[in-house]
Design an enzyme around this catalytic site. Structure first.
Site, PDB file in Angstrom:
ATOM      1  N   SER A   1       0.851  -1.195   0.000  1.00 60.30           N
ATOM      2  CA  SER A   1       0.000   0.000   0.000  1.00 60.30           C
ATOM      3  C   SER A   1       0.881   1.237   0.000  1.00 60.30           C
ATOM      4  CB  SER A   1      -0.881   0.001   1.248  1.00 60.30           C
ATOM      5  OG  SER A   1      -1.453   1.275   1.446  1.00 60.30           O
TER       6      SER A   1
ATOM      7  N   TYR B   1      -1.003   0.800  10.920  1.00 63.37           N
ATOM      8  CA  TYR B   1      -1.252   0.121   9.642  1.00 63.37           C
ATOM      9  C   TYR B   1      -0.109   0.402   8.670  1.00 63.37           C
ATOM     10  CZ  TYR B   1      -3.635  -1.131   5.282  1.00 63.37           C
ATOM     11  OH  TYR B   1      -3.965  -1.686   4.077  1.00 63.37           O
TER      12      TYR B   1
END
Lengths: 257, 435
Positions: A150, A163
């Site tokens: 990501s 995250y």
């Protein structure tokens, strides 16, 4: 076996309910993949449809779909998942490592144990699964491991640093693994989407340059065919993040989200 | 030694351990010691796709299996699998003999000729290589060396069996006498596909060797125009064989060198250059193997390589042939060398390609857009018409199509499973097609 024009035959999806993962599988099935293994937590009922919105090649039979139980946090069971998958469909042409969880930073701040558990899924479990995948692909001498990284890990932001740090770790692991596999015939493809509008981000306001699971899947399949090492989705995020890495921290920490 | 191998089309490289046995005993020892990823034999690497690759496994480079004998009284050659047709021609032509079947290149091995059951310009008369075989020796999965004749079912699974029944180590086959190494060749230009088909059917009655080159980029009225060459061994003349490599293709050819513009220009020139109708005299190499004069010609397609698509449809399915040529022509598909041929009777090989009908071979740069979909559409039409595609050239067929195209597949599987129950003989092609 992947054919001369880049079509693959077998796919293993780790995280069998992942929206992006399933979209990639559907596109591959549309291009001719005929045997699919969906590995997911507590499989029950009908497996997710892999032929949804897919135009199969002329004359092709419907694909064979198998479902295997897969618990990301039970690293000891990962080896068996791969063995079973190979027994079911033979050589694995594409392995998609797509499982993951997204929690809010505020919740993590309040519950550090939950943060640690999610990092274990988003990073640690991928390390175990990735190493098992590498062992299988190296033995085969072909095949690609698709790792869903990501942009959150490209430069970690204060707004979601738990995250983001797990994704940063995963991205680094995938790069190293790709280098370790160089020359073996096996490959790693790192996919770096930006904000993906989907179930995982329900209720969140999209960040700039968002994409849909379908768009991420399309870019992934194109990258697979071209034999690329990494792909940003949308592509403009690549140069954008190369610039953002250069921003001074004093500025970066003021990023609103 | 681990090496990345590809076929002649230079697509889909895969790594394998390469070993180079020098006799059947060494082959047997290597086969007996092969790992779970299996083993497959390789010759001169002229199969276009992944037939002689075995990702993660063992590949036997059989070009070390040399030596051959010739009995002039019977015309029989017994050759080790690694002997090339080039080597045989070099020795046999001056003695007034020719191989029974020669594909478009003479740089194939005897083992490869058996495994692919190769065909040539004389197929309409003389069938394929397997039809001339008297016996062969095969190293099977247990490491045993077996001699097979047409009485053994395994013989017919091995001819055209793509090396998946064992390693062919030696073959005995009949050669043909000839009075001269010169070829009398009739060349004629045809204006469209119907004329090309009619001219070929006519010439097949009067000539031993026929083939037509087709200008696929010609459209409209001229669609399917071509140049038909029909030849026979001359009755008189010298017996000599000294082919030369005229040039070598450079290794740095860029992708896209062969494109719509360059191929159209070449096709136009090639078509114009051919006489409307003429008789010429040619040597064996220019007639049978024009491309062998360009060393490494496969490199002109660039690093992405190319795929060859060869199919056959039975007589009566000319409509399918016409549709495919029409589609190729209307989509502007760039095929540098498109070749049409009429097949006669097939051989007994269960997975042999040739069957009575029309065969068309194309080679297309692998990077061409939409190629996958286009060829899958052709697969469907060919299967529908009762035809098939040639495995020795294939690099992209699907397993379910393979089963529809080869009615002998079930029988072949039964014989193979008996000879090799563990599936030791395996190639990338076998994995891709679920063989």
């Amino acid at each position: 076996m992947k054919n001369a024009l880049g079509a693959v035959d077998t796919v293993l999806l780790l995280g069998g309910r992942s929206e992006i993962g399933l979209e990639i599988v559907r596109l591959l099935v549309g291009l001719g993949a005929s045997r699919v293994v969906l590995a997911m937590r507590e499989p029950a009922g009908e497996p997710p449809a892999v032929t949804l919105n897919v135009e199969r090649p002329a004359g092709a039979a419907s694909p064979e779909v198998h479902v295997l139980p897969f618990d990301a946090l039970d690293a000891a069971s990962h080896g068996e998942v791969f063995e079973r998958a190979v027994e079911l469909v033979g050589d694995l042409d594409v392995v998609i490592s797509a499982f993951g969880v997204l929690g809010g930073q505020a919740d993590y701040d309040a519950d550090p144990a939950a943060a640690m558990a999610d990092v274990a899924v988003n990073y640690g479990a991928h390390v175990s699964a990735g190493l098992h995948a590498a062992r299988v692909l190296r033995r085969q001498g072909h095949g690609t491991l698709v790792v869903l990284s990501s942009v959150a890990g490209a430069r970690v932001r204060r707004a979601n640093f738990v995250y983001g740090s797990a994704k940063a770790g995963l991205d680094g692991f995938a790069q190293g693994l790709g280098d370790a596999l160089h020359g073996t015939g096996a490959r790693v493809l790192i996919v770096r989407p930006g904000f993906v509008i989907g179930r995982m981000t329900e209720g969140l306001t999209p960040a700039p340059l968002p994409s849909t699971p379908r768009q991420v899947a399309l870019a992934t399949v194109r990258a697979l065919r071209e034999g690329a090492d990494s792909v940003w989705v949308p592509a403009a995020l690549g140069p954008a993040f190369r610039l953002m890495r250069l921003l001074p921290r004093a500025l970066w920490r003021r990023m609103p989200r | 030694m681990t090496d990345f191998l590809t076929g002649w089309g230079r697509t889909s490289p895969s790594p394998a351990t390469l070993a180079r046995p020098r006799d059947a005993a060494e082959v047997a020892a290597l086969v007996a010691a092969a790992s779970g990823r299996g083993v497959v034999a390789r010759g001169l690497g002229r199969a276009y796709g992944d037939a002689a690759q075995n990702s993660g496994g063992l590949v036997l480079d059989c070009t070390g299996l040399g030596g051959w004998t010739f009995d002039e009284a019977s015309g029989l050659v017994t050759a080790s699998a690694g002997v090339s047709l080039h080597e045989l021609m070099t020795a046999l032509v001056p003695r007034g003999w020719f191989v029974p079947v020669s594909p478009g290149t003479r740089y194939v091995t005897v083992g490869g000729a058996v495994a692919a059951d190769v065909h040539g310009k004389n197929h309409h008369r003389d069938s394929s290589f397997g039809a001339h075989l008297r016996s062969l020796t095969l190293v099977t999965a247990g490491g045993a060396v077996r001699t097979l004749t047409p009485d053994d079912p395994l013989f017919h699974a091995t001819v055209g069996g793509m090396g998946l029944t064992g390693v062919v180590c030696e073959a005995t086959f009949g050669c043909v006498p000839m009075a001269s190494s010169l070829m009398r060749v009739d060349v004629r230009r045809t204006g469209d596909l119907d004329e090309t088909l009619a001219a070929m059917a006519e010439d097949d009655d009067s000539h031993r060797y026929t083939v037509a080159w087709i200008d696929l980029l010609a459209r409209g009225r001229r669609m399917g125009r071509g140049v038909l060459t029909s030849g026979d061994h001359a009755d008189r003349g010298t017996l000599e064989f000294a082919p030369r490599t005229l040039l070598r293709a450079p290794g740095w050819a860029p992708n896209g060198l062969l494109n719509g513009v360059s191929v159209r220009a070449f096709n136009e020139a090639w078509y114009r250059r051919a006489p409307r109708r003429a008789s010429v005299v040619q040597g064996i190499a220019p007639f049978f193997h024009p491309l062998d004069a360009v060393g490494g010609w496969n490199r002109v397609y660039g690093s992405r390589g190319f795929v060859q698509y060869q199919f056959v449809v039975p007589f009566g399915a000319e409509k399918t042939l016409r549709e495919i040529v029409g589609r190729l022509s209307s989509t502007g598909t760039v095929s540098f060398l498109t070749v049409l041929k009429r097949f006669g009777a097939g051989s007994s090989g269960l997975l042999s390609f040739p069957m009575p009908g029309w065969t068309l071979a194309l080679d297309i740069p692998a990077g061409q857009r939409g190629l996958s979909r286009l060829l899958r559409g052709f697969d469907e039409r060919v299967a529908e018409a009762g035809g098939r595609v040639y495995l020795a050239k294939d690099a992209r067929l699907r397993a379910d199509m393979m089963a529809r195209m080869y009615p002998g597949l079930d029988r072949w599987r039964r014989i193979r499973d008996e000879a090799d129950p563990a599936g030791l003989f395996r190639s990338d092609l076998a994995r891709r097609l679920g063989l």
